[in-house]
Design a protein around this motif. Sequence first.
Motif, PDB file in Angstrom:
ATOM      1  N   THR A   8       0.909  -1.419  -0.454  1.00 13.31           N
ATOM      2  CA  THR A   8      -0.088  -0.155  -0.207  1.00 13.31           C
ATOM      3  C   THR A   8       0.691   1.189   0.207  1.00 13.31           C
ATOM      4  OG1 THR A   8      -1.602  -1.450   0.835  1.00 13.31           O
ATOM      5  CG2 THR A   8      -1.734   1.551   1.464  1.00 13.31           C
ATOM      6  N   ARG A   9       1.339   1.722   0.971  1.00  5.46           N
ATOM      7  CA  ARG A   9       2.307   2.952   1.216  1.00  5.46           C
ATOM      8  C   ARG A   9       3.462   2.611  -0.497  1.00  5.46           C
ATOM      9  NH1 ARG A   9       3.777   0.460   6.503  1.00  5.46           N
ATOM     10  NH2 ARG A   9       5.833  -0.651   5.345  1.00  5.46           N
ATOM     11  N   PHE A  10       3.601   1.731  -1.192  1.00  4.21           N
ATOM     12  CA  PHE A  10       4.099   2.069  -2.143  1.00  4.21           C
ATOM     13  C   PHE A  10       3.896   2.154  -3.591  1.00  4.21           C
ATOM     14  CE2 PHE A  10       6.059  -0.071  -6.373  1.00  4.21           C
ATOM     15  CZ  PHE A  10       7.396   0.984  -6.093  1.00  4.21           C
ATOM     16  N   THR A  11       2.515   1.568  -3.811  1.00  4.12           N
ATOM     17  CA  THR A  11       1.505   1.774  -4.435  1.00  4.12           C
ATOM     18  C   THR A  11       1.211   2.698  -4.649  1.00  4.12           C
ATOM     19  OG1 THR A  11       1.654  -0.983  -4.484  1.00  4.12           O
ATOM     20  CG2 THR A  11      -0.051  -0.078  -5.732  1.00  4.12           C
ATOM     21  N   VAL A  12       0.087   3.208  -3.607  1.00  5.54           N
ATOM     22  CA  VAL A  12      -0.846   4.651  -3.732  1.00  5.54           C
ATOM     23  C   VAL A  12      -0.757   5.360  -4.702  1.00  5.54           C
ATOM     24  CG1 VAL A  12      -2.212   6.034  -2.179  1.00  5.54           C
ATOM     25  CG2 VAL A  12      -1.844   3.057  -2.107  1.00  5.54           C
ATOM     26  N   LYS A  13       0.894   6.008  -4.125  1.00  2.00           N
ATOM     27  CA  LYS A  13       0.843   7.396  -5.184  1.00  2.00           C
ATOM     28  C   LYS A  13       1.125   7.019  -6.974  1.00  2.00           C
ATOM     29  CE  LYS A  13       6.284   6.343  -4.048  1.00  2.00           C
ATOM     30  NZ  LYS A  13       6.101   5.577  -3.259  1.00  2.00           N
ATOM     31  N   TRP A  14       1.500   5.654  -7.197  1.00  3.71           N
ATOM     32  CA  TRP A  14       1.744   5.901  -8.113  1.00  3.71           C
ATOM     33  C   TRP A  14       0.194   5.460  -8.882  1.00  3.71           C
ATOM     34  CZ3 TRP A  14       6.453   7.218  -9.139  1.00  3.71           C
ATOM     35  CH2 TRP A  14       7.065   6.896  -8.310  1.00  3.71           C
ATOM     36  N   ALA A  15      -0.325   4.575  -8.238  1.00  4.75           N
ATOM     37  CA  ALA A  15      -1.904   4.795  -8.493  1.00  4.75           C
ATOM     38  C   ALA A  15      -2.201   5.853  -8.558  1.00  4.75           C
ATOM     39  CB  ALA A  15      -2.364   3.657  -7.861  1.00  4.75           C
ATOM     40  N   VAL A  16      -2.178   6.609  -7.565  1.00  9.19           N
ATOM     41  CA  VAL A  16      -3.055   8.203  -7.744  1.00  9.19           C
ATOM     42  C   VAL A  16      -2.770   9.157  -9.334  1.00  9.19           C
ATOM     43  CG1 VAL A  16      -3.370   9.878  -6.564  1.00  9.19           C
ATOM     44  CG2 VAL A  16      -3.402   8.193  -5.440  1.00  9.19           C
ATOM     45  N   LEU A  17      -1.426   8.999  -9.154  1.00  8.91           N
ATOM     46  CA  LEU A  17      -0.893   9.441 -10.667  1.00  8.91           C
ATOM     47  C   LEU A  17      -1.063   8.572 -11.546  1.00  8.91           C
ATOM     48  CD1 LEU A  17       0.844  11.309 -11.586  1.00  8.91           C
ATOM     49  CD2 LEU A  17       3.091   9.453 -11.373  1.00  8.91           C
ATOM     50  N   THR A  18      -1.907   8.065 -12.185  1.00  7.13           N
ATOM     51  CA  THR A  18      -1.977   7.415 -12.842  1.00  7.13           C
ATOM     52  C   THR A  18      -2.868   7.695 -13.376  1.00  7.13           C
ATOM     53  OG1 THR A  18      -0.156   4.900 -13.334  1.00  7.13           O
ATOM     54  CG2 THR A  18      -2.719   4.818 -14.286  1.00  7.13           C
ATOM     55  N   SER A  19      -4.633   7.216 -12.316  1.00 10.07           N
ATOM     56  CA  SER A  19      -5.526   7.722 -11.824  1.00 10.07           C
ATOM     57  C   SER A  19      -5.932   9.430 -12.952  1.00 10.07           C
ATOM     58  CB  SER A  19      -6.278   7.873 -10.522  1.00 10.07           C
ATOM     59  OG  SER A  19      -6.550   5.961 -10.049  1.00 10.07           O
ATOM     60  N   LEU A  20      -5.098  10.025 -12.237  1.00  6.90           N
ATOM     61  CA  LEU A  20      -4.930  11.336 -12.614  1.00  6.90           C
ATOM     62  C   LEU A  20      -4.536  11.587 -14.274  1.00  6.90           C
ATOM     63  CD1 LEU A  20      -3.142  13.323  -9.560  1.00  6.90           C
ATOM     64  CD2 LEU A  20      -6.235  13.111 -10.211  1.00  6.90           C
ATOM     65  N   VAL A  21      -3.364  10.479 -14.835  1.00  6.34           N
ATOM     66  CA  VAL A  21      -3.106  10.514 -16.194  1.00  6.34           C
ATOM     67  C   VAL A  21      -4.749  10.107 -16.693  1.00  6.34           C
ATOM     68  CG1 VAL A  21      -2.272   9.657 -17.722  1.00  6.34           C
ATOM     69  CG2 VAL A  21      -0.827  10.494 -16.632  1.00  6.34           C
ATOM     70  N   VAL A  22      -5.101   9.482 -16.772  1.00  7.85           N
ATOM     71  CA  VAL A  22      -6.454   9.202 -17.180  1.00  7.85           C
ATOM     72  C   VAL A  22      -7.763  10.658 -17.293  1.00  7.85           C
ATOM     73  CG1 VAL A  22      -8.838   7.275 -17.222  1.00  7.85           C
ATOM     74  CG2 VAL A  22      -6.094   6.364 -16.842  1.00  7.85           C
ATOM     75  N   LEU A  23      -8.126  10.617 -16.094  1.00  4.83           N
ATOM     76  CA  LEU A  23      -8.969  11.732 -15.969  1.00  4.83           C
ATOM     77  C   LEU A  23      -8.316  12.848 -16.648  1.00  4.83           C
ATOM     78  CD1 LEU A  23     -11.260  12.565 -14.493  1.00  4.83           C
ATOM     79  CD2 LEU A  23      -9.812  14.239 -12.576  1.00  4.83           C
ATOM     80  N   ALA A  24      -6.998  13.679 -16.951  1.00  8.26           N
ATOM     81  CA  ALA A  24      -6.543  14.308 -17.640  1.00  8.26           C
ATOM     82  C   ALA A  24      -6.365  14.027 -19.311  1.00  8.26           C
ATOM     83  CB  ALA A  24      -4.949  14.895 -16.936  1.00  8.26           C
ATOM     84  N   ALA A  25      -6.033  13.032 -19.578  1.00 12.28           N
ATOM     85  CA  ALA A  25      -7.007  12.173 -21.047  1.00 12.28           C
ATOM     86  C   ALA A  25      -8.087  12.777 -21.604  1.00 12.28           C
ATOM     87  CB  ALA A  25      -6.093  11.445 -21.599  1.00 12.28           C
ATOM     88  N   GLY A  26      -8.711  12.351 -20.577  1.00 15.90           N
ATOM     89  CA  GLY A  26     -10.522  12.337 -20.779  1.00 15.90           C
ATOM     90  C   GLY A  26     -10.767  13.404 -20.871  1.00 15.90           C
ATOM     91  N   ILE A  27     -10.605  14.464 -20.096  1.00 17.22           N
ATOM     92  CA  ILE A  27     -10.343  15.638 -20.228  1.00 17.22           C
ATOM     93  C   ILE A  27     -10.228  16.791 -21.647  1.00 17.22           C
ATOM     94  CG2 ILE A  27     -10.517  18.635 -19.297  1.00 17.22           C
ATOM     95  CD1 ILE A  27     -10.290  16.513 -15.986  1.00 17.22           C
ATOM     96  N   LEU A  28      -8.888  16.160 -21.502  1.00 24.83           N
ATOM     97  CA  LEU A  28      -8.252  16.574 -22.659  1.00 24.83           C
ATOM     98  C   LEU A  28      -8.739  16.248 -23.951  1.00 24.83           C
ATOM     99  CD1 LEU A  28      -5.728  18.348 -23.851  1.00 24.83           C
ATOM    100  CD2 LEU A  28      -4.250  16.243 -23.819  1.00 24.83           C
ATOM    101  N   PHE A  29      -9.073  14.598 -23.990  1.00 27.17           N
ATOM    102  CA  PHE A  29     -10.133  14.210 -25.675  1.00 27.17           C
ATOM    103  C   PHE A  29     -11.511  14.752 -25.284  1.00 27.17           C
ATOM    104  CE2 PHE A  29      -6.731  10.932 -25.240  1.00 27.17           C
ATOM    105  CZ  PHE A  29      -5.572  12.170 -25.597  1.00 27.17           C
ATOM    106  N   GLY A  30     -12.364  15.364 -24.327  1.00 27.30           N
ATOM    107  CA  GLY A  30     -13.236  16.035 -24.604  1.00 27.30           C
ATOM    108  C   GLY A  30     -14.474  14.876 -24.069  1.00 27.30           C
ATOM    109  N   ILE A  31     -13.667  13.766 -23.260  1.00 28.85           N
ATOM    110  CA  ILE A  31     -13.934  12.913 -23.108  1.00 28.85           C
ATOM    111  C   ILE A  31     -15.536  13.383 -21.831  1.00 28.85           C
ATOM    112  CG2 ILE A  31     -14.145  11.133 -22.978  1.00 28.85           C
ATOM    113  CD1 ILE A  31     -12.173   9.962 -23.975  1.00 28.85           C
ATOM    114  N   MET A  32     -15.068  13.532 -21.250  1.00 30.62           N
ATOM    115  CA  MET A  32     -15.522  14.364 -19.935  1.00 30.62           C
ATOM    116  C   MET A  32     -16.312  15.586 -19.617  1.00 30.62           C
ATOM    117  SD  MET A  32     -13.579  12.413 -17.594  1.00 30.62           S
ATOM    118  CE  MET A  32     -12.999  10.795 -18.223  1.00 30.62           C
TER     119      MET A  32
END
Length: 477
Positions: A453-477
């Motif tokens: 948990t200590r190792f993974t959470v920060k990287w998983a949060v970053l990956t989720s934010l990339v998905v969200l930012a890409a969705g906004i950038l591509f006009g998906i959401m």
Amino acid sequence: MLTILGFAMIATFLVLIMTKKMSPIAALVLIPALFCVAVGQGAQLGDYVIEGVGNLAPTAAMLMFAIVYFGVMIDVGLFDPIVRGILKFCQADPMRIVVGTAVLAAIVSLDGDGSTTFMITVSAMYPLYKRLKMSLVVMTGVAATANGVMNTLPWGGPTARAATALKLDASEIFVPMIPALAMGLLAVFVLAYVLGIRERKRLGMLTLDEALAREPEPETVSAGTGTGGKDRLRKGTGASASGTGTGSAASAGGTENEDGDDEEFQGLDPNRSTLRPKLYWFNAGLTAALLTAMIMELMPIPVLFLLGAALALTVNFPHMPDQRARIAAHADNVLNVSGMVFAAAVFTGVLTGTGMVEHMADWVVGAVPEAMGPHMAIVTGLLSLPLTYFMSNDGFYFGVLPVLAEAGAAHGVSPLEIARASLAGQALHMSSPLVPAVYVLVGMAKVEFGDHTRFTVKWAVLTSLVVLAAGILFGIM
């Protein structure tokens, strides 16, 4: 009050397991029991637990028989060609090994089942990590994050739940999300590359011969039930990757055969007695038929895996002693995972039965400023990170998402946009303590859940934010 106690219960649980003051299974049972008494509903604890167990029983059954089925498929050599290809690419380069872990986890995730993904990935990669003394939390973190992104496939669960909760078509949600999810998967591969480079700097880059010459780190090997004397383990680096049985398909790295040759560095022993090369196409066809039936929802998934496991055992190991040996080889994983699922049922049962989840969701939605109404898709995406981590997918998609969609509709935001945004947090969700499959991952990799948990959470949060930012950038959401 229930809102505060709900967050306090979750925080207490996480602190205790991350500081290793309690084991996850004990914390999942005792912490919610204490908080149930604290809210004055101790008399209903039994009802809440039974309801939680009833809700999670199909999941436990699915995981039990999925572990047996895919354990047998690993034993008989179904995945050996894929594993050999990945290992040939990896050689003894830490960077390639970490990237190979991400690629393998992403490919196997196409079946939509996290437990399967982790079983195959760990069975293949654990020997390399142990022999090169690489960080095992890197393996679990990369595998979990890759699987989290791929978990958004329509048959993976979250997309179907979002479609059901908002009465939408799953394909209308998923297909437009493909570019954003592709960016998320690319982020996982970049992360794997960066972590691999870091491991290479820490350990150096060896040739395959130099890696083979290294002594593996000794661990205690549990005695299990094997299928013959030639499968007997000597002093090595751990129990079998798919169980503690010595006849298991993939001993977890660094074990030696009777001649002292370290063949299992290759991940899956090419000479193991459980191989069934003549039945390869039967097993491939059976697995394809099973996955097709899952996707088409011809039967409940637990029933499909139950039938598949029985058929796979009967055809591949027609003799009863061999069948018992295969079941015994995977019994540890079955017991650990099913036990963890039923322990999680106490946590979710209390969280839901006492009304904590409902009050927490209402508080979160009420805390959203009115001015953010037109941007409810972005708000939903951001909220999906903590909420799908601290809640089950069912709790979030059926309890919170409809409220968020209703709030968005009042400001002209399409339910489709809300549904797509709700998938952003899945990379983090797969490391949630409420996800049974994560216990398969850390258990087989012999990693403490708190360390993961200590190792993974920060990287998983970053990956989720990339998905969200890409969705906004591509006009998906």
